[in-house]
Design a protein around this motif. Structure first.
Motif, PDB file in Angstrom:
ATOM      1  N   GLU A  30      39.637  71.555  37.451  1.00 10.90           N
ATOM      2  CA  GLU A  30      40.067  70.224  37.022  1.00 10.90           C
ATOM      3  C   GLU A  30      38.871  69.266  36.943  1.00 10.90           C
ATOM      4  OE1 GLU A  30      43.252  66.705  38.294  1.00 10.90           O
ATOM      5  OE2 GLU A  30      43.108  68.549  39.487  1.00 10.90           O
ATOM      6  N   ILE A  31      38.002  69.324  37.931  1.00 11.20           N
ATOM      7  CA  ILE A  31      36.820  68.449  37.910  1.00 11.20           C
ATOM      8  C   ILE A  31      35.924  68.785  36.727  1.00 11.20           C
ATOM      9  CG2 ILE A  31      34.699  67.821  39.140  1.00 11.20           C
ATOM     10  CD1 ILE A  31      36.223  68.430  41.753  1.00 11.20           C
ATOM     11  N   ALA A  32      35.717  70.086  36.509  1.00 10.94           N
ATOM     12  CA  ALA A  32      34.782  70.528  35.466  1.00 10.94           C
ATOM     13  C   ALA A  32      35.361  70.418  34.069  1.00 10.94           C
ATOM     14  CB  ALA A  32      34.355  71.967  35.739  1.00 10.94           C
ATOM     15  N   GLY A  33      36.680  70.447  33.961  1.00  7.82           N
ATOM     16  CA  GLY A  33      37.313  70.426  32.641  1.00  7.82           C
ATOM     17  C   GLY A  33      37.261  71.769  31.942  1.00  7.82           C
ATOM     18  N   ALA A 263      24.255  67.337  44.205  1.00 10.63           N
ATOM     19  CA  ALA A 263      24.181  68.570  44.995  1.00 10.63           C
ATOM     20  C   ALA A 263      24.994  68.441  46.267  1.00 10.63           C
ATOM     21  CB  ALA A 263      22.725  68.897  45.321  1.00 10.63           C
ATOM     22  N   GLN A 264      24.923  67.283  46.908  1.00  6.39           N
ATOM     23  CA  GLN A 264      25.690  67.076  48.135  1.00  6.39           C
ATOM     24  C   GLN A 264      27.195  67.001  47.856  1.00  6.39           C
ATOM     25  OE1 GLN A 264      23.441  64.386  51.174  1.00  6.39           O
ATOM     26  NE2 GLN A 264      22.675  63.847  49.130  1.00  6.39           N
ATOM     27  N   LYS A 265      27.564  66.397  46.747  1.00  6.31           N
ATOM     28  CA  LYS A 265      28.979  66.392  46.344  1.00  6.31           C
ATOM     29  C   LYS A 265      29.475  67.823  46.137  1.00  6.31           C
ATOM     30  CE  LYS A 265      29.254  61.925  43.945  1.00  6.31           C
ATOM     31  NZ  LYS A 265      29.459  61.274  42.621  1.00  6.31           N
ATOM     32  N   ALA A 266      28.641  68.643  45.508  1.00  3.94           N
ATOM     33  CA  ALA A 266      29.018  70.039  45.273  1.00  3.94           C
ATOM     34  C   ALA A 266      29.140  70.805  46.592  1.00  3.94           C
ATOM     35  CB  ALA A 266      28.001  70.712  44.357  1.00  3.94           C
ATOM     36  N   MET A 267      28.260  70.516  47.547  1.00  4.47           N
ATOM     37  CA  MET A 267      28.382  71.122  48.880  1.00  4.47           C
ATOM     38  C   MET A 267      29.739  70.794  49.482  1.00  4.47           C
ATOM     39  SD  MET A 267      24.599  70.131  50.363  1.00  4.47           S
ATOM     40  CE  MET A 267      24.955  70.615  52.064  1.00  4.47           C
ATOM     41  N   SER A 268      30.137  69.530  49.380  1.00  7.01           N
ATOM     42  CA  SER A 268      31.412  69.096  49.922  1.00  7.01           C
ATOM     43  C   SER A 268      32.580  69.781  49.222  1.00  7.01           C
ATOM     44  CB  SER A 268      31.532  67.579  49.793  1.00  7.01           C
ATOM     45  OG  SER A 268      32.767  67.122  50.286  1.00  7.01           O
ATOM     46  N   GLN A 269      32.491  69.899  47.900  1.00  2.53           N
ATOM     47  CA  GLN A 269      33.562  70.562  47.147  1.00  2.53           C
ATOM     48  C   GLN A 269      33.648  72.054  47.481  1.00  2.53           C
ATOM     49  OE1 GLN A 269      35.955  69.473  45.413  1.00  2.53           O
ATOM     50  NE2 GLN A 269      35.402  67.360  44.953  1.00  2.53           N
ATOM     51  N   ALA A 270      32.502  72.701  47.618  1.00  7.45           N
ATOM     52  CA  ALA A 270      32.506  74.128  47.954  1.00  7.45           C
ATOM     53  C   ALA A 270      33.184  74.367  49.293  1.00  7.45           C
ATOM     54  CB  ALA A 270      31.077  74.663  47.986  1.00  7.45           C
ATOM     55  N   PHE A 271      32.935  73.458  50.235  1.00 11.78           N
ATOM     56  CA  PHE A 271      33.563  73.599  51.558  1.00 11.78           C
ATOM     57  C   PHE A 271      35.058  73.297  51.488  1.00 11.78           C
ATOM     58  CE2 PHE A 271      34.686  71.876  55.793  1.00 11.78           C
ATOM     59  CZ  PHE A 271      34.428  73.030  56.541  1.00 11.78           C
ATOM     60  N   ALA A 272      35.421  72.225  50.800  1.00 11.94           N
ATOM     61  CA  ALA A 272      36.826  71.815  50.746  1.00 11.94           C
ATOM     62  C   ALA A 272      37.684  72.789  49.952  1.00 11.94           C
ATOM     63  CB  ALA A 272      36.931  70.409  50.145  1.00 11.94           C
ATOM     64  N   ALA A 288      25.923  71.314  38.611  1.00 11.49           N
ATOM     65  CA  ALA A 288      25.768  71.280  37.155  1.00 11.49           C
ATOM     66  C   ALA A 288      27.099  71.557  36.460  1.00 11.49           C
ATOM     67  CB  ALA A 288      24.716  72.296  36.720  1.00 11.49           C
ATOM     68  N   ALA A 289      27.834  72.543  36.983  1.00 11.79           N
ATOM     69  CA  ALA A 289      29.122  72.895  36.383  1.00 11.79           C
ATOM     70  C   ALA A 289      30.133  71.762  36.520  1.00 11.79           C
ATOM     71  CB  ALA A 289      29.658  74.163  37.032  1.00 11.79           C
ATOM     72  N   LEU A 290      30.136  71.091  37.659  1.00 11.51           N
ATOM     73  CA  LEU A 290      31.150  70.076  37.929  1.00 11.51           C
ATOM     74  C   LEU A 290      30.835  68.729  37.290  1.00 11.51           C
ATOM     75  CD1 LEU A 290      31.934  70.715  41.726  1.00 11.51           C
ATOM     76  CD2 LEU A 290      33.162  71.583  39.720  1.00 11.51           C
ATOM     77  N   TYR A 291      29.558  68.351  37.250  1.00 12.40           N
ATOM     78  CA  TYR A 291      29.203  66.976  36.904  1.00 12.40           C
ATOM     79  C   TYR A 291      28.364  66.833  35.639  1.00 12.40           C
ATOM     80  CZ  TYR A 291      30.680  66.841  41.762  1.00 12.40           C
ATOM     81  OH  TYR A 291      31.399  67.016  42.934  1.00 12.40           O
ATOM     82  N   HIS A 292      28.094  67.954  34.965  1.00  9.94           N
ATOM     83  CA  HIS A 292      27.314  67.881  33.727  1.00  9.94           C
ATOM     84  C   HIS A 292      28.009  68.660  32.611  1.00  9.94           C
ATOM     85  CE1 HIS A 292      23.663  65.856  35.295  1.00  9.94           C
ATOM     86  NE2 HIS A 292      24.105  66.357  36.440  1.00  9.94           N
ATOM     87  N   ASP A 297      29.018  73.997  26.606  1.00 10.76           N
ATOM     88  CA  ASP A 297      29.957  74.223  25.509  1.00 10.76           C
ATOM     89  C   ASP A 297      30.988  75.305  25.827  1.00 10.76           C
ATOM     90  OD1 ASP A 297      28.675  72.335  23.864  1.00 10.76           O
ATOM     91  OD2 ASP A 297      27.211  73.827  23.197  1.00 10.76           O
ATOM     92  N   ALA A 298      30.648  76.237  26.718  1.00 12.47           N
ATOM     93  CA  ALA A 298      31.506  77.391  26.973  1.00 12.47           C
ATOM     94  C   ALA A 298      32.812  76.974  27.649  1.00 12.47           C
ATOM     95  CB  ALA A 298      30.767  78.403  27.848  1.00 12.47           C
ATOM     96  N   ASP A 299      33.869  77.720  27.369  1.00 14.59           N
ATOM     97  CA  ASP A 299      35.162  77.460  28.010  1.00 14.59           C
ATOM     98  C   ASP A 299      35.169  77.902  29.471  1.00 14.59           C
ATOM     99  OD1 ASP A 299      36.217  76.464  25.649  1.00 14.59           O
ATOM    100  OD2 ASP A 299      36.930  78.442  25.003  1.00 14.59           O
ATOM    101  N   THR A 300      34.328  78.871  29.801  1.00 16.69           N
ATOM    102  CA  THR A 300      34.221  79.364  31.177  1.00 16.69           C
ATOM    103  C   THR A 300      32.778  79.243  31.633  1.00 16.69           C
ATOM    104  OG1 THR A 300      36.027  80.959  30.900  1.00 16.69           O
ATOM    105  CG2 THR A 300      34.478  81.374  32.695  1.00 16.69           C
ATOM    106  N   VAL A 301      32.595  78.793  32.855  1.00 18.66           N
ATOM    107  CA  VAL A 301      31.262  78.727  33.432  1.00 18.66           C
ATOM    108  C   VAL A 301      31.264  79.505  34.751  1.00 18.66           C
ATOM    109  CG1 VAL A 301      31.692  76.523  34.615  1.00 18.66           C
ATOM    110  CG2 VAL A 301      29.363  77.221  34.130  1.00 18.66           C
ATOM    111  N   ILE A 302      30.253  80.317  34.919  1.00 21.22           N
ATOM    112  CA  ILE A 302      30.049  81.058  36.164  1.00 21.22           C
ATOM    113  C   ILE A 302      28.815  80.459  36.831  1.00 21.22           C
ATOM    114  CG2 ILE A 302      29.546  83.318  37.189  1.00 21.22           C
ATOM    115  CD1 ILE A 302      30.857  84.569  34.680  1.00 21.22           C
ATOM    116  N   CYS A 303      28.917  80.112  38.104  1.00 18.29           N
ATOM    117  CA  CYS A 303      27.758  79.524  38.772  1.00 18.29           C
ATOM    118  C   CYS A 303      27.510  80.209  40.112  1.00 18.29           C
ATOM    119  CB  CYS A 303      27.919  78.021  38.945  1.00 18.29           C
ATOM    120  SG  CYS A 303      29.408  77.501  39.777  1.00 18.29           S
ATOM    121  N   THR A 304      26.254  80.306  40.471  1.00 19.88           N
ATOM    122  CA  THR A 304      25.890  80.887  41.757  1.00 19.88           C
ATOM    123  C   THR A 304      25.869  79.803  42.829  1.00 19.88           C
ATOM    124  OG1 THR A 304      23.514  80.498  41.432  1.00 19.88           O
ATOM    125  CG2 THR A 304      24.397  82.604  40.644  1.00 19.88           C
TER     126      THR A 304
END
Length: 325
Positions: A30-33, A263-272, A288-292, A297-304
């Protein structure tokens, strides 16, 4: 570097490196769209993907080299990976670490049996210290990213991504990778070129240390001019590797640069949302996936999430400051 070397490394790592999960959460989508899949390398041995490359490199040494011992430079994650891999082979390990590295990483490296040599980034020459120790003791240097067997080991993460994504019916995606010197990024890119050609790797970096992003844009290696430390210490390097950059230049899409706050927001989201502990540098791809999303352009994003070795105070600050936001 080629896919055969990565597949050979996968054979040596089988039964030793963990096959880390590919996770998802509707809240992150939902955050990433768009659909977001998270490769949880923070669950790898020693808390980061670096064990893959370290185990690959140590396992490829001759018996004589292992008897003499190994040496590595690292701010922490490569240090722990090499320390554990050396211990598993009964080899001694000397790790040269900056004195301002996170305390957890220094303590963990020592706990794994390595001899830790601390140096001052501002006043001492790491390479000179390492050269003297190597010459005196006959140690074999295992570089953190510009090393064929290290890149091959990191590439095994890409083999897993290809297999796991295919099981979910995903054959096309942007694969965003936390990027320092480019070992993980180039290794994953080579693996996906062979096994998931519909996927494109995108490096993610912290603001102020975006050497790979600038290098990809200019077509030549660019250096960072700032200090050698930062919140995202795990992926702060002076410049891309001479071995990794040509691979990234050939195979990767444009880089994405995130702020420390993101980056810190993403840390919080990963934990929550995923119950994962991520260190700041290990969370930049998720950020990057969540806030950029405007750069994707891709419909799916995979992130490490490339690592989870974070000092308690830094982690609690991220949770307290940004909550679940």
């Amino acid at each position: 570097m080629d896919i055969q070397r990565i597949e050979a490394a996968a054979g040596r790592l089988k039964g030793h490196a963990r096959i880390t999960p590919l996770l998802s959460s509707p809240f992150l989508d939902e955050i990433a769209g768009r659909r977001v899949l998270v490769k949880a390398e923070c669950l790898q041995h020693t808390g980061s993907f670096k064990y893959r490359g370290a185990r690959s490199a140590v396992s490829a040494l001759s018996d004589a080299q292992r008897r003499n011992g190994v040496i590595a430079y690292s701010s922490g994650n490569h240090a722990q990976g090499v320390a554990l891999a050396a211990k598993q082979f009964g080899a001694s390990a000397v790790i040269i670490m900056p004195s301002d590295a996170p305390k957890m990483k220094i303590d963990n490296t020592r706990a794994l049996g390595a001899e830790v040599v601390l140096y001052d980034r501002a006043t001492e020459d790491r390479d000179a210290i390492g050269t003297k120790l190597s010459d005196d003791r006959g140690l074999t240097l295992i570089r953190p990213f510009d090393e064929p067997e290290v890149i091959a080991g990191q590439g095994t993460c890409g083999l897993e991504i290809a297999t796991q994504a295919a099981e979910l019916g995903v054959t096309e995606a942007d694969v965003i990778v936390c990027c320092g010197g480019g070992g993980l990024t180039s290794g994953i890119a080579l693996a996906l070129e062979a096994h998931a050609p519909g996927m494109r790797v995108r490096p993610a970096e912290p603001e102020g240390f975006d050497d790979v992003t600038r290098s990809l844009a200019s077509g030549q290696i660019e250096r960072n001019t700032g200090s050698a430390n930062g919140l995202c210490d795990a992926i702060v390097t002076p410049q891309p590797g001479n071995m990794t950059f040509p691979i990234m230049h050939r195979l990767c899409g444009p880089g994405i640069v995130v702020t420390d706050e993101e980056a810190q927001k993403a840390m919080s989201q990963a934990f929550a949302r995923l119950k994962l502990v991520a260190e700041p540098g290990g969370a930049v791809a998720l950020a990057a996936a969540l806030y950029h999303g405007d750069q994707i352009d891709a419909d799916t994003v995979i992130c490490t999430i490339s690592g989870g070795n974070v000092d308690r105070a830094v982690f609690l600050h991220a949770l307290d400051q940004f909550g679940e936001g």
